[in-house]
Write a protein that holds these residues in place. Structure first.
Motif, mmCIF file in Angstrom:
data_model
loop_
_atom_site.group_PDB
_atom_site.id
_atom_site.type_symbol
_atom_site.label_atom_id
_atom_site.label_comp_id
_atom_site.label_asym_id
_atom_site.label_seq_id
_atom_site.Cartn_x
_atom_site.Cartn_y
_atom_site.Cartn_z
ATOM 1 N N LEU A 34 5.604 29.546 -24.933
ATOM 2 C CA LEU A 34 6.460 30.356 -23.812
ATOM 3 C C LEU A 34 6.218 31.472 -24.163
ATOM 4 C CD1 LEU A 34 7.994 30.151 -21.454
ATOM 5 C CD2 LEU A 34 10.022 30.377 -22.795
ATOM 6 N N LEU A 35 5.568 32.541 -23.671
ATOM 7 C CA LEU A 35 5.540 33.935 -23.746
ATOM 8 C C LEU A 35 6.532 34.590 -22.898
ATOM 9 C CD1 LEU A 35 3.914 36.049 -25.139
ATOM 10 C CD2 LEU A 35 2.389 36.168 -23.063
ATOM 11 N N ALA A 36 7.483 35.311 -23.626
ATOM 12 C CA ALA A 36 8.691 36.145 -22.917
ATOM 13 C C ALA A 36 8.100 37.515 -23.210
ATOM 14 C CB ALA A 36 9.938 35.781 -23.463
ATOM 15 N N ALA A 37 8.043 38.307 -22.249
ATOM 16 C CA ALA A 37 7.596 39.818 -22.446
ATOM 17 C C ALA A 37 8.398 40.816 -21.173
ATOM 18 C CB ALA A 37 6.088 39.922 -22.270
ATOM 19 N N THR A 38 8.332 41.835 -21.577
ATOM 20 C CA THR A 38 9.079 42.896 -20.712
ATOM 21 C C THR A 38 8.468 44.237 -21.082
ATOM 22 O OG1 THR A 38 11.130 43.831 -19.494
ATOM 23 C CG2 THR A 38 11.039 43.404 -21.835
ATOM 24 N N SER A 39 8.939 45.236 -20.182
ATOM 25 C CA SER A 39 8.135 46.754 -20.463
ATOM 26 C C SER A 39 9.374 47.855 -20.038
ATOM 27 C CB SER A 39 6.872 46.689 -19.884
ATOM 28 O OG SER A 39 7.315 46.970 -18.328
ATOM 29 N N PHE A 40 9.003 48.867 -20.615
ATOM 30 C CA PHE A 40 9.867 50.171 -20.371
ATOM 31 C C PHE A 40 8.828 51.271 -19.407
ATOM 32 C CE2 PHE A 40 13.373 48.430 -22.669
ATOM 33 C CZ PHE A 40 14.621 49.181 -22.022
ATOM 34 N N ASP A 41 7.736 50.806 -19.370
ATOM 35 C CA ASP A 41 6.841 51.796 -18.739
ATOM 36 C C ASP A 41 6.358 51.323 -17.360
ATOM 37 O OD1 ASP A 41 4.954 49.581 -19.162
ATOM 38 O OD2 ASP A 41 3.639 50.836 -20.193
ATOM 39 N N GLY A 42 6.839 50.330 -16.713
ATOM 40 C CA GLY A 42 6.722 49.820 -15.278
ATOM 41 C C GLY A 42 5.496 49.050 -15.128
#
Length: 351
Positions: free
Chosen positions: A156-164
């Motif tokens: 399971l790959l969990a990912a997020t960003s702060f560049d949109g």
């Protein structure tokens, strides 16, 4: 690989379960000297917090400065997220944007998923200077498709960003052990993921991440079924040539020399993989060999611009390009063969 790139990997990437899959190779070298970024078992959550997510992105006001007069105008409708330890700007957004901090959204949610399960963290890291981050959880043991000789690890790959560039995403993928490639768990499909937008109402949806465990449970059976179908799909030398022609068509004779050279190089590279590379050649003559050839070419042969190969490959995993790659390969192969791949199910998905 340069010393600078090696240092970047050690300080921004943590790799686990090396006793099960070996040290990451080709684009992830083990750190020589200092604290290793490789772990024989699961990556400790405490190390992820200490080595990667020891900071929180801060929302700052946005101002504009006139280059001539020096006059400054503040824009209350926008905010810029700053990484405080490096003072680098990660992304500029309207004031309604809600940043998802890495500790609660990746580590905290993943810890919730790990409760009462056998999953452990297989890798974690920062991309694009900290603007994108991921945590990947895996089952402790490697799966084997015995009749195909394929070893893989569902995760399971969990990912997020702060560049949109990315909503907070929890998705299933597969690590192919023979080539250390990321592949789609549903090879002929896209999807199988939960996405949470960066909005003011998003914090109430943290509990939904728990549902993502179902994605890991289903990943192994779906991946194995599709590999078996592809193994049963014969691809003759003539059909392979037709696939290469469709995948990397030769330009017209009067095309620019550079364009012709790039196409010829691309065709030569994938043909070499098909004929002689141990990551692909054991499955030459099958549909699985075709998927493996294209995926391996994209990971290890395709040119890289403006970033490192390691970062480019991981970005493809988190933003869904890997899913599109595998599904596109199967769709193209189905069109070239002009017959169902394995069972009718795969053909229907790819059409």
């Amino acid at each position: 690989m340069s010393k600078e790139t090696l240092e970047h990997l050690n300080t921004n990437t943590l790799i686990g379960f090396t006793d099960k899959r070996g040290h990451a190779w080709h684009y992830r070298e083990e750190h020589q000297g200092g604290e290793s970024n490789h772990y024989p078992g699961a990556v400790p959550v405490a190390d992820i917090l200490r080595r990667l997510f020891h900071w929180e992105a801060e929302p700052w006001l946005v101002q504009f400065k006139h280059p001539g007069t020096g006059e400054i105008i503040e824009d209350p409708s926008r905010q810029v997220f700053i990484r405080p330890d490096t003072k680098s700007a990660l992304g500029v957004f309207k004031d309604g944007y809600k940043g998802h901090q890495y500790r609660p959204w990746l580590v905290g949610n993943v810890q919730t998923m790990l409760d009462d399960s056998e999953l452990g963290v297989g890798s974690a890291g920062l991309l694009k200077g900290g603007a994108v981050a991921w945590v990947q959880v895996e089952v402790p043991d490697t799966f084997v498709i015995s009749e195909a000789g394929v070893e893989y690890r569902p995760n399971l790959l969990a990912a997020t960003s702060f560049d949109g560039s990315l909503a907070t995403t929890y998705k299933r993928t597969v690590t192919n052990i023979v080539c250390d490639n990321t592949m789609a768990a549903g090879l002929a499909e896209t999807g199988h993921q939960i996405k949470v937008k960066h909005s003011r109402n998003s914090l109430g949806r943290i509990s939904e991440a728990r549902q993502a465990l179902d994605l890991v449970i289903a990943a192994a059976s779906d991946f194995e079924a599709e590999v078996q179908e592809l193994i049963r799909t014969d691809v003759s030398p003539k059909e392979w040539s037709k696939f290469v022609d469709a995948w990397a068509p030769l330009p017209e004779a009067d095309a620019h020399k550079g364009t012709i050279t790039r196409a010829e190089t691309k065709r030569e590279q994938i043909t070499q993989l098909w004929k002689a590379d141990p990551r692909v050649s054991p499955w030459s003559g099958t549909g699985w060999g075709v998927v493996q050839a294209v995926n391996t070419w994209a990971h290890h042969s395709q040119g890289v611009r403006g970033t490192t190969r390691a970062e480019r490959n991981m970005l493809r995993a988190v933003n869904g390009e890997v899913d599109n790659l595998d599904a596109g390969t199967i769709k193209l192969l189905t069109a070239v063969l002009d017959r169902p791949i394995g069972q009718q199910r795969l053909y229907a998905i790819a059409a």
